[in-house]
Design a protein around this motif. Structure first.
Motif, PDB file in Angstrom:
ATOM      1  N   SER A 129       2.545 -53.774  11.239  1.00 13.71           N
ATOM      2  CA  SER A 129       3.816 -53.770  11.970  1.00 13.71           C
ATOM      3  C   SER A 129       3.825 -54.964  12.906  1.00 13.71           C
ATOM      4  CB  SER A 129       3.948 -52.486  12.796  1.00 13.71           C
ATOM      5  OG  SER A 129       5.015 -52.569  13.727  1.00 13.71           O
ATOM      6  N   VAL A 130       5.032 -55.407  13.290  1.00 12.78           N
ATOM      7  CA  VAL A 130       5.107 -56.417  14.341  1.00 12.78           C
ATOM      8  C   VAL A 130       4.587 -55.851  15.658  1.00 12.78           C
ATOM      9  CG1 VAL A 130       6.950 -57.756  13.266  1.00 12.78           C
ATOM     10  CG2 VAL A 130       7.546 -55.874  14.807  1.00 12.78           C
ATOM     11  N   SER A 171       3.796 -57.226   7.671  1.00 16.16           N
ATOM     12  CA  SER A 171       4.070 -56.817   9.055  1.00 16.16           C
ATOM     13  C   SER A 171       5.584 -56.684   9.241  1.00 16.16           C
ATOM     14  CB  SER A 171       3.488 -57.880   9.996  1.00 16.16           C
ATOM     15  OG  SER A 171       3.745 -57.582  11.338  1.00 16.16           O
ATOM     16  N   PRO A 172       6.140 -55.489   9.029  1.00 16.27           N
ATOM     17  CA  PRO A 172       7.590 -55.323   9.132  1.00 16.27           C
ATOM     18  C   PRO A 172       8.076 -55.188  10.571  1.00 16.27           C
ATOM     19  CG  PRO A 172       6.580 -53.683   7.661  1.00 16.27           C
ATOM     20  CD  PRO A 172       5.493 -54.294   8.485  1.00 16.27           C
ATOM     21  N   GLY A 173       9.305 -55.669  10.791  1.00 13.95           N
ATOM     22  CA  GLY A 173      10.010 -55.443  12.044  1.00 13.95           C
ATOM     23  C   GLY A 173      10.844 -54.168  11.941  1.00 13.95           C
ATOM     24  N   MET A 174      12.110 -54.248  12.338  1.00 14.90           N
ATOM     25  CA  MET A 174      12.966 -53.052  12.357  1.00 14.90           C
ATOM     26  C   MET A 174      13.349 -52.632  10.942  1.00 14.90           C
ATOM     27  SD  MET A 174      15.580 -53.742  15.537  1.00 14.90           S
ATOM     28  CE  MET A 174      16.083 -52.015  15.651  1.00 14.90           C
ATOM     29  N   PRO A 202      19.645 -53.460   9.814  1.00 16.37           N
ATOM     30  CA  PRO A 202      18.179 -53.431   9.871  1.00 16.37           C
ATOM     31  C   PRO A 202      17.624 -53.485   8.451  1.00 16.37           C
ATOM     32  CG  PRO A 202      19.074 -51.235  10.234  1.00 16.37           C
ATOM     33  CD  PRO A 202      20.243 -52.165  10.185  1.00 16.37           C
ATOM     34  N   THR A 228       5.314 -61.627   7.739  1.00 19.80           N
ATOM     35  CA  THR A 228       6.138 -60.950   8.726  1.00 19.80           C
ATOM     36  C   THR A 228       7.557 -60.899   8.182  1.00 19.80           C
ATOM     37  OG1 THR A 228       4.777 -61.694  10.573  1.00 19.80           O
ATOM     38  CG2 THR A 228       7.019 -60.990  11.090  1.00 19.80           C
ATOM     39  N   ARG A 230      11.433 -59.383   9.023  1.00 12.92           N
ATOM     40  CA  ARG A 230      12.333 -58.782  10.006  1.00 12.92           C
ATOM     41  C   ARG A 230      13.774 -58.877   9.499  1.00 12.92           C
ATOM     42  NH1 ARG A 230       9.566 -59.325  15.245  1.00 12.92           N
ATOM     43  NH2 ARG A 230       8.133 -61.099  15.243  1.00 12.92           N
ATOM     44  N   GLN A 234      16.860 -59.484  14.357  1.00 10.12           N
ATOM     45  CA  GLN A 234      15.684 -59.338  15.214  1.00 10.12           C
ATOM     46  C   GLN A 234      14.928 -60.665  15.268  1.00 10.12           C
ATOM     47  OE1 GLN A 234      12.591 -56.615  13.898  1.00 10.12           O
ATOM     48  NE2 GLN A 234      12.009 -56.141  16.000  1.00 10.12           N
ATOM     49  N   GLN A 237      10.195 -59.304  18.674  1.00 13.44           N
ATOM     50  CA  GLN A 237      10.032 -57.879  18.968  1.00 13.44           C
ATOM     51  C   GLN A 237      10.978 -57.416  20.083  1.00 13.44           C
ATOM     52  OE1 GLN A 237       8.445 -55.893  17.259  1.00 13.44           O
ATOM     53  NE2 GLN A 237       7.564 -54.209  18.415  1.00 13.44           N
ATOM     54  N   VAL A 240      16.785 -58.505  20.068  1.00  9.24           N
ATOM     55  CA  VAL A 240      17.538 -57.965  18.933  1.00  9.24           C
ATOM     56  C   VAL A 240      19.031 -58.067  19.230  1.00  9.24           C
ATOM     57  CG1 VAL A 240      17.971 -55.939  17.500  1.00  9.24           C
ATOM     58  CG2 VAL A 240      15.666 -56.343  18.422  1.00  9.24           C
TER      59      VAL A 240
END
Length: 243
Positions: A129-130, A171-174, A202, A228, A230, A234, A237, A240
């Motif tokens: 994850s981020v 590494s996912p964001g939202m 999202p 990464t 996102r 976003q 982190q 947004v």
């Protein structure tokens, strides 16, 4: 036929990844805690269901047995966040559960399946994850668990540099899935929905799954160390766009 194992496959990113791998022609072992749900899902995609709580060594041993002596892809997806309290009000039992799943459980699965992955010259995709990039208010326990998982990824890549296995991380964001935020807030739908308030688009579970499958299906000499991913809204982190 190539074989893949996906943990946490009963919903969200895990389910979307298992579905896409099955469409790519893999024999997919769908592992999750909820047997009824994973059984129905595995039947739907032509996969194999296996009840597996990654914090239970006996169940992980059964997972390794089901995978057999040769495994092409392991997607370490099981995990999640619980709570959003500041450190001063931390629920340390929740912290313990997050560490047991995201870090120790993932290590348990990886250790058990590594011999089969080496035999197949396979690939491991760790879904972090981020949150592993740095702390944010209310996220200390989850950030610590995911940062720990990332440290394991980095260590393994160095330890196995001369072995026929690839160590990768996404590494996912939202990501708006049906359960991640709902689990984080103990089933409180209103709080879960507020996470995505004003964010028009999202990421979806399928967005992340498509990236995972791309990473896992590169030629054997190609290692995607970390991706990464996102939503456009976003930028970071903590930044947004909410329209």
């Amino acid at each position: 036929m190539k074989t893949a194992v996906v943990t946490g496959a009963s919903s969200g990113i895990g389910a979307a990844t298992a579905r896409l791998l099955a469409e790519e022609g893999y024999r997919v072992i769908c592992a999750a805690r909820r047997l009824d749900r994973i059984t129905a899902f595995a039947e739907e995609i032509g996969g194999e269901a296996l009840e597996c709580d990654i914090t239970d060594q006996r169940q992980v041993d059964l997972l390794a047995e089901a995978a057999g002596g040769s495994l092409d892809v392991l997607v370490n997806n099981a995990g999640g966040a619980i709570g959003l309290e500041p450190v001063a009000e931390a629920d340390l039992d929740a912290w313990q559960r997050m560490l047991q799943t995201n870090l120790i459980g993932t290590a348990r699965v990886t250790k058990a399946l590594l011999p089969a992955l080496l035999a197949a010259e396979g690939v491991i995709v760790f879904v972090t994850s981020v949150a592993a990039d740095g702390g944010y208010e209310g996220g200390a326990g989850y950030c610590a668990a995911k940062a720990g998982e990332r440290s394991m990824v980095e260590s393994m890549r160095l330890e196995l540099y001369d072995k026929p296995v690839r160590i990768t991380e996404i590494s996912p964001g939202m990501v708006h899935t049906e359960e991640f935020s709902l689990t984080r807030f103990g089933g409180d739908q209103e709080k879960a929905d507020k996470v995505y308030d004003g964010v028009a688009e999202p990421l979806t579970a399928t967005d992340v799954a498509e990236a995972i499958v791309w990473m896992a299906t590169r030629p054997g000499h190609v290692n995607i160390d970390r991706m990464t991913i996102r939503p456009r809204a976003q930028a970071a982190q903590h930044k947004v766009f909410r329209g």
